[in-house]
Design an enzyme around this catalytic site. Structure first.
Site, PDB file in Angstrom:
ATOM      1  N   TYR A  16     101.989  91.356   6.539  1.00  0.00           N
ATOM      2  CA  TYR A  16     102.935  91.340   5.420  1.00  0.00           C
ATOM      3  C   TYR A  16     102.573  90.250   4.412  1.00  0.00           C
ATOM      4  CZ  TYR A  16     107.442  90.703   2.975  1.00  0.00           C
ATOM      5  OH  TYR A  16     108.434  90.570   2.024  1.00  0.00           O
TER       6      TYR A  16
ATOM      7  N   ILE B 173     119.849  91.252 -15.614  1.00  0.00           N
ATOM      8  CA  ILE B 173     119.839  92.309 -16.624  1.00  0.00           C
ATOM      9  C   ILE B 173     120.857  93.406 -16.305  1.00  0.00           C
ATOM     10  CG2 ILE B 173     117.450  91.863 -17.266  1.00  0.00           C
ATOM     11  CD1 ILE B 173     116.595  94.286 -15.716  1.00  0.00           C
TER      12      ILE B 173
ATOM     13  N   GLY C 284     123.168  96.940  -8.953  1.00  0.00           N
ATOM     14  CA  GLY C 284     122.850  95.538  -9.206  1.00  0.00           C
ATOM     15  C   GLY C 284     123.433  95.043 -10.514  1.00  0.00           C
TER      16      GLY C 284
END
Length: 318
Positions: free
Chosen positions: A192, A41, A36
């Site tokens: 969910y 970040i 990522g």
């Protein structure tokens, strides 16, 4: 973040930036993978590691975006060693392809930073028919780590330098489902809950780090495994919750970290000498912190390990 500027035992605080925690650290000769790495970040982590001399492999889903980030980093730091490789953590075939290609490059691996993640999307199944947050945030990183572990062990042995596995979790782990990990209901769309499912995946991150640390210690391998909370950060992770994102942007200057501050704990755990030999811990604000009781449950960690191993050894959820 001026409200939370008190320094901890490490000498750093919530206000510390990634550049500050890594100041003066020479990590030349080390190689790291950051998942990522093309947003949030992940970009800052890659930038700071490269500034410290680390050869960083950006493992990203969108290669074009990754290449643009790489170009920006190198433009600002001509000595930076950065490469881009494709990795989709929601696809086991992509993870296996990435690991095979990486290992075939004969590159060493000193640092693995499991940073990528998704936050609170509507119920969605991954390419392998597993609920997307659990599949991406935990299971994908679990498989990736296992496939790269032999490389890390060999690197640590040959280089005589400690390897470090850094797993980015979240304080959101405290808001998982009541039982923690819903082993029998991972794919239950009817029950969910977007935020509880996110908390479940972040809880799994900590349990994974703890169990991995225990196993590495038993093997006598010089590799540490730790998890961390980067802090509340206004990134595109919250794109599925427009109202929450709006509130965050409104009060952010008082309570929310900026990107350099958000990447600080990751860089601290990955590079700082203070963390040498420390394993199986949870960090926040570049200091050791204390996760929930569920996150410290050894039996739950072992059960999750076996469950995850079973899922990654079988293509489809069953």
């Amino acid at each position: 973040m001026w409200i939370f500027g008190r320094k901890g035992a490490s000498g750093f605080s919530a206000c510390s930036t990634a550049a500050e925690v890594a100041q003066g650290i020479d990590a030349s000769g080390l190689t790291a993978i950051v998942t990522g790495a093309s947003s949030g970040i992940g970009i800052e982590t890659t930038t700071i590691l490269a500034q410290c001399g680390v050869h960083v492999i950006m493992a990203v889903r969108n290669v074009d975006s990754g290449k643009k980030v790489k170009e920006t980093i190198i433009k600002e730091n001509h000595d930076a060693k950065v490469d881009v490789m494709e990795l989709d953590l929601s696809s086991m075939s992509s993870i296996r392809k990435f690991a095979l290609e990486y290992n075939n490059l004969s590159l060493r691996l000193n640092i693995l930073i499991n940073n990528a993640g998704v936050m609170a999307p509507p119920f969605t199944l991954s390419q392998d028919s597993i609920e997307l947050q659990f599949a991406t945030n935990h299971l994908g990183h679990f498989l990736l780590t296992n496939l790269l572990l032999d490389n890390m062990k060999k690197t640590a042995s040959e280089s005589q330098k400690e390897g470090r596995i850094v797993i980015v979790s979240s304080e959101g782990h405290r808001f998982a489902y009541r039982e923690g990990i819903r082993f029998d209901q991972i794919n239950d769309s009817s029950s969910y809950n977007t935020l509880f499912a996110y908390g479940q995946s972040k809880l799994a991150n900590i349990l994974h780090a703890n169990e991995l640390a225990s196993r590495l210690k038993e093997e006598g391998v010089e590799i540490t495994a730790n998890s961390l909370h980067p802090g509340a950060i206004a990134t595109n992770l919250m794109r599925h919750h427009g109202f929450v994102e709006g509130i965050v942007n409104w009060v952010g200057k008082y309570f929310i970290k900026n990107i350099p501050q958000g990447a600080a704990t990751t860089c601290y755990v990955a590079l700082h000498p203070q963390v040498k030999g420390v394993s199986g811990k949870y960090f926040a604000d570049s200091n050791i912190a204390y996760p929930s009781s569920l996150a410290r449950d050894r039996d739950l960690a072992k059960k999750l390990w076996d469950f995850s191993l079973n899922l990654t050894e079988n293509k489809y959820f069953g």
